[in-house]
Design a protein around this motif. Sequence first.
Motif, PDB file in Angstrom:
ATOM      1  N   LEU A  83       1.602  -0.109 -16.038  1.00  0.00           N
ATOM      2  CA  LEU A  83       1.668  -0.933 -14.830  1.00  0.00           C
ATOM      3  C   LEU A  83       3.145  -1.112 -14.472  1.00  0.00           C
ATOM      4  O   LEU A  83       3.792  -2.049 -14.919  1.00  0.00           O
ATOM      5  CB  LEU A  83       1.004  -2.291 -15.059  1.00  0.00           C
ATOM      6  CG  LEU A  83      -0.475  -2.256 -15.469  1.00  0.00           C
ATOM      7  CD1 LEU A  83      -0.897  -3.583 -16.083  1.00  0.00           C
ATOM      8  CD2 LEU A  83      -1.354  -1.914 -14.272  1.00  0.00           C
ATOM      9  N   ASN A  84       3.670  -0.196 -13.674  1.00  0.00           N
ATOM     10  CA  ASN A  84       5.090  -0.215 -13.326  1.00  0.00           C
ATOM     11  C   ASN A  84       5.273  -0.691 -11.896  1.00  0.00           C
ATOM     12  O   ASN A  84       4.963   0.041 -10.957  1.00  0.00           O
ATOM     13  CB  ASN A  84       5.697   1.183 -13.503  1.00  0.00           C
ATOM     14  CG  ASN A  84       7.153   1.235 -13.079  1.00  0.00           C
ATOM     15  OD1 ASN A  84       7.870   0.241 -13.190  1.00  0.00           O
ATOM     16  ND2 ASN A  84       7.596   2.372 -12.569  1.00  0.00           N
ATOM     17  N   ASN A  85       5.793  -1.929 -11.740  1.00  0.00           N
ATOM     18  CA  ASN A  85       6.038  -2.485 -10.410  1.00  0.00           C
ATOM     19  C   ASN A  85       4.843  -2.192  -9.511  1.00  0.00           C
ATOM     20  O   ASN A  85       4.980  -1.677  -8.404  1.00  0.00           O
ATOM     21  CB  ASN A  85       7.310  -1.857  -9.816  1.00  0.00           C
ATOM     22  CG  ASN A  85       7.836  -2.624  -8.612  1.00  0.00           C
ATOM     23  OD1 ASN A  85       7.540  -3.782  -8.417  1.00  0.00           O
ATOM     24  ND2 ASN A  85       8.627  -1.952  -7.793  1.00  0.00           N
ATOM     25  N   VAL A  86       3.655  -2.580  -9.998  1.00  0.00           N
ATOM     26  CA  VAL A  86       2.442  -1.938  -9.517  1.00  0.00           C
ATOM     27  C   VAL A  86       1.867  -2.498  -8.217  1.00  0.00           C
ATOM     28  O   VAL A  86       1.397  -1.744  -7.365  1.00  0.00           O
ATOM     29  CB  VAL A  86       1.382  -1.931 -10.644  1.00  0.00           C
ATOM     30  CG1 VAL A  86       0.981  -3.354 -11.020  1.00  0.00           C
ATOM     31  CG2 VAL A  86       0.179  -1.115 -10.271  1.00  0.00           C
ATOM     32  N   PHE A  87       1.894  -3.816  -8.023  1.00  0.00           N
ATOM     33  CA  PHE A  87       1.219  -4.390  -6.853  1.00  0.00           C
ATOM     34  C   PHE A  87       2.149  -5.134  -5.906  1.00  0.00           C
ATOM     35  O   PHE A  87       1.880  -5.242  -4.712  1.00  0.00           O
ATOM     36  CB  PHE A  87       0.120  -5.367  -7.304  1.00  0.00           C
ATOM     37  CG  PHE A  87      -0.906  -4.764  -8.211  1.00  0.00           C
ATOM     38  CD1 PHE A  87      -1.511  -3.564  -7.891  1.00  0.00           C
ATOM     39  CD2 PHE A  87      -1.269  -5.403  -9.397  1.00  0.00           C
ATOM     40  CE1 PHE A  87      -2.475  -3.000  -8.734  1.00  0.00           C
ATOM     41  CE2 PHE A  87      -2.228  -4.852 -10.233  1.00  0.00           C
ATOM     42  CZ  PHE A  87      -2.826  -3.660  -9.907  1.00  0.00           C
ATOM     43  N   GLU A  88       3.236  -5.690  -6.442  1.00  0.00           N
ATOM     44  CA  GLU A  88       4.031  -6.683  -5.728  1.00  0.00           C
ATOM     45  C   GLU A  88       4.479  -6.239  -4.347  1.00  0.00           C
ATOM     46  O   GLU A  88       4.440  -7.018  -3.392  1.00  0.00           O
ATOM     47  CB  GLU A  88       5.249  -7.070  -6.572  1.00  0.00           C
ATOM     48  CG  GLU A  88       6.070  -8.193  -5.980  1.00  0.00           C
ATOM     49  CD  GLU A  88       7.305  -8.504  -6.818  1.00  0.00           C
ATOM     50  OE1 GLU A  88       7.821  -9.624  -6.692  1.00  0.00           O
ATOM     51  OE2 GLU A  88       7.755  -7.619  -7.586  1.00  0.00           O
ATOM     52  N   PHE A  89       4.910  -4.984  -4.188  1.00  0.00           N
ATOM     53  CA  PHE A  89       5.454  -4.514  -2.917  1.00  0.00           C
ATOM     54  C   PHE A  89       4.436  -3.763  -2.058  1.00  0.00           C
ATOM     55  O   PHE A  89       4.785  -3.236  -1.010  1.00  0.00           O
ATOM     56  CB  PHE A  89       6.666  -3.603  -3.161  1.00  0.00           C
ATOM     57  CG  PHE A  89       7.942  -4.356  -3.422  1.00  0.00           C
ATOM     58  CD1 PHE A  89       8.808  -4.661  -2.377  1.00  0.00           C
ATOM     59  CD2 PHE A  89       8.265  -4.788  -4.695  1.00  0.00           C
ATOM     60  CE1 PHE A  89       9.979  -5.361  -2.607  1.00  0.00           C
ATOM     61  CE2 PHE A  89       9.442  -5.488  -4.938  1.00  0.00           C
ATOM     62  CZ  PHE A  89      10.300  -5.778  -3.887  1.00  0.00           C
ATOM     63  N   PHE A  90       3.189  -3.743  -2.488  1.00  0.00           N
ATOM     64  CA  PHE A  90       2.223  -2.898  -1.796  1.00  0.00           C
ATOM     65  C   PHE A  90       1.020  -3.634  -1.223  1.00  0.00           C
ATOM     66  O   PHE A  90       0.343  -3.095  -0.344  1.00  0.00           O
ATOM     67  CB  PHE A  90       1.750  -1.782  -2.735  1.00  0.00           C
ATOM     68  CG  PHE A  90       2.880  -0.929  -3.227  1.00  0.00           C
ATOM     69  CD1 PHE A  90       3.457   0.030  -2.413  1.00  0.00           C
ATOM     70  CD2 PHE A  90       3.400  -1.115  -4.495  1.00  0.00           C
ATOM     71  CE1 PHE A  90       4.519   0.804  -2.850  1.00  0.00           C
ATOM     72  CE2 PHE A  90       4.461  -0.338  -4.942  1.00  0.00           C
ATOM     73  CZ  PHE A  90       5.017   0.614  -4.120  1.00  0.00           C
ATOM     74  N   VAL A  91       0.745  -4.817  -1.720  1.00  0.00           N
ATOM     75  CA  VAL A  91      -0.405  -5.571  -1.200  1.00  0.00           C
ATOM     76  C   VAL A  91      -0.029  -7.042  -1.075  1.00  0.00           C
ATOM     77  O   VAL A  91       0.851  -7.535  -1.793  1.00  0.00           O
ATOM     78  CB  VAL A  91      -1.635  -5.431  -2.122  1.00  0.00           C
ATOM     79  CG1 VAL A  91      -2.146  -4.000  -2.132  1.00  0.00           C
ATOM     80  CG2 VAL A  91      -1.336  -5.912  -3.533  1.00  0.00           C
ATOM     81  N   PRO A  92      -0.676  -7.769  -0.171  1.00  0.00           N
ATOM     82  CA  PRO A  92      -0.375  -9.196  -0.026  1.00  0.00           C
ATOM     83  C   PRO A  92      -0.781  -9.989  -1.264  1.00  0.00           C
ATOM     84  O   PRO A  92      -1.521  -9.509  -2.126  1.00  0.00           O
ATOM     85  CB  PRO A  92      -1.203  -9.602   1.200  1.00  0.00           C
ATOM     86  CG  PRO A  92      -2.263  -8.564   1.325  1.00  0.00           C
ATOM     87  CD  PRO A  92      -1.672  -7.294   0.802  1.00  0.00           C
ATOM     88  N   LYS A  93      -0.295 -11.211  -1.319  1.00  0.00           N
ATOM     89  CA  LYS A  93      -0.447 -12.041  -2.512  1.00  0.00           C
ATOM     90  C   LYS A  93      -1.904 -12.245  -2.920  1.00  0.00           C
ATOM     91  O   LYS A  93      -2.246 -12.165  -4.105  1.00  0.00           O
ATOM     92  CB  LYS A  93       0.228 -13.396  -2.270  1.00  0.00           C
ATOM     93  CG  LYS A  93       0.210 -14.327  -3.471  1.00  0.00           C
ATOM     94  CD  LYS A  93       0.921 -15.635  -3.149  1.00  0.00           C
ATOM     95  CE  LYS A  93       0.834 -16.604  -4.316  1.00  0.00           C
ATOM     96  NZ  LYS A  93       1.466 -17.902  -3.997  1.00  0.00           N
ATOM     97  N   ASP A  94      -2.793 -12.503  -1.960  1.00  0.00           N
ATOM     98  CA  ASP A  94      -4.191 -12.768  -2.313  1.00  0.00           C
ATOM     99  C   ASP A  94      -4.848 -11.554  -2.957  1.00  0.00           C
ATOM    100  O   ASP A  94      -5.655 -11.679  -3.886  1.00  0.00           O
ATOM    101  CB  ASP A  94      -4.984 -13.236  -1.096  1.00  0.00           C
ATOM    102  CG  ASP A  94      -4.963 -12.230   0.045  1.00  0.00           C
ATOM    103  OD1 ASP A  94      -4.074 -11.374   0.074  1.00  0.00           O
ATOM    104  OD2 ASP A  94      -5.854 -12.325   0.919  1.00  0.00           O
TER     105      ASP A  94
END
Length: 324
Positions: A228-239
């Motif tokens: 899991l490398n910098n996996v979600f933070e920059f690609f999907v909204p917080k929810d």
Amino acid sequence: MADLERVKRQFEAVLHNVTDDVRSQLLCWIKCKINSGEWGDVTKENSNEDVMLESIQSDLRSELPVNAMSQTESIHFPQTGPNADCDPNTTVHVDAFLYDDDAIDDLCEEGKMSRSYCTRCGSQEVQPLTFITHSASATQVKYIFNYALPDLSGKIVLDVGSRTGAVLYGAYLYSKAKHIVGVEIDSTFTRLQTAVVAKYNMADRIQVIHDDILNQGQLLMSSDVVILNNVFEFFVPKDLQEKLWIHLFATLKNDTILVTIPSLEESLQPLKTGINLEKCVESIDLTAPLQQGRQELLDCDDTDDSDLTRINLYRVLAPHSPCQ
């Protein structure tokens, strides 16, 4: 030859009679001297695996723009957490697998990239740009599979958000993993990875899946190692990030090893997931692998080792949602 054998014995005696810390510093000093060329051309040749990895990097550079972004992906800049201060106007996306610091310096010299921006057009008031990478660097890949992880013979490795495929190629070249799977939601990167796998005859162990990880529950449950490398933070909204993390921890099996950049604590801190990490995972000590990785992968003892120290390993204890 007799002189060489005598020197070898003397050198081994020196190493045997010093502390582990001094031994580590001495070996790093020797490596630094060798790499600097001060002792002549005594650098070792790259392994076949290193040469192949470099060839893959070259192929991918020719297929992607300098920022290694695809026209089919969307970026969501974080509004909370440690990266909430990333300004879209002053943040540069750069793929660490394709461009290390030396390569970025070369691009800056060629005028293809800059490390700073002007705060007032025409003045000398400049500030450093923020660099963000969404891929593991070649050094990180080698460290993960050569030092951090145990023997992966017969194991299944899953890279969530495999992007350019750096982790997949590293797992293939530097481990004995039985099955290596990349799940990537972006069609451009899926095609790129598939082409590389075909060109370098890696399809016997690598599989690339174009899908949302939410649809891959069975794969998650069967995987022994999940990256899991910098996996979600920059690609999907917080929810949606919260939904994804809850889904992961509800699905992963006991004893799965998680490799994360950054730490789980940092990734989950700004989110409301209800996940109790103390009950879900245990941290794996990387002190010894880190020391060995520094000696083998970094040029000198005083070289910045943040590439390695940002890598975290955990063992899953309780795959329950929300691990309370």
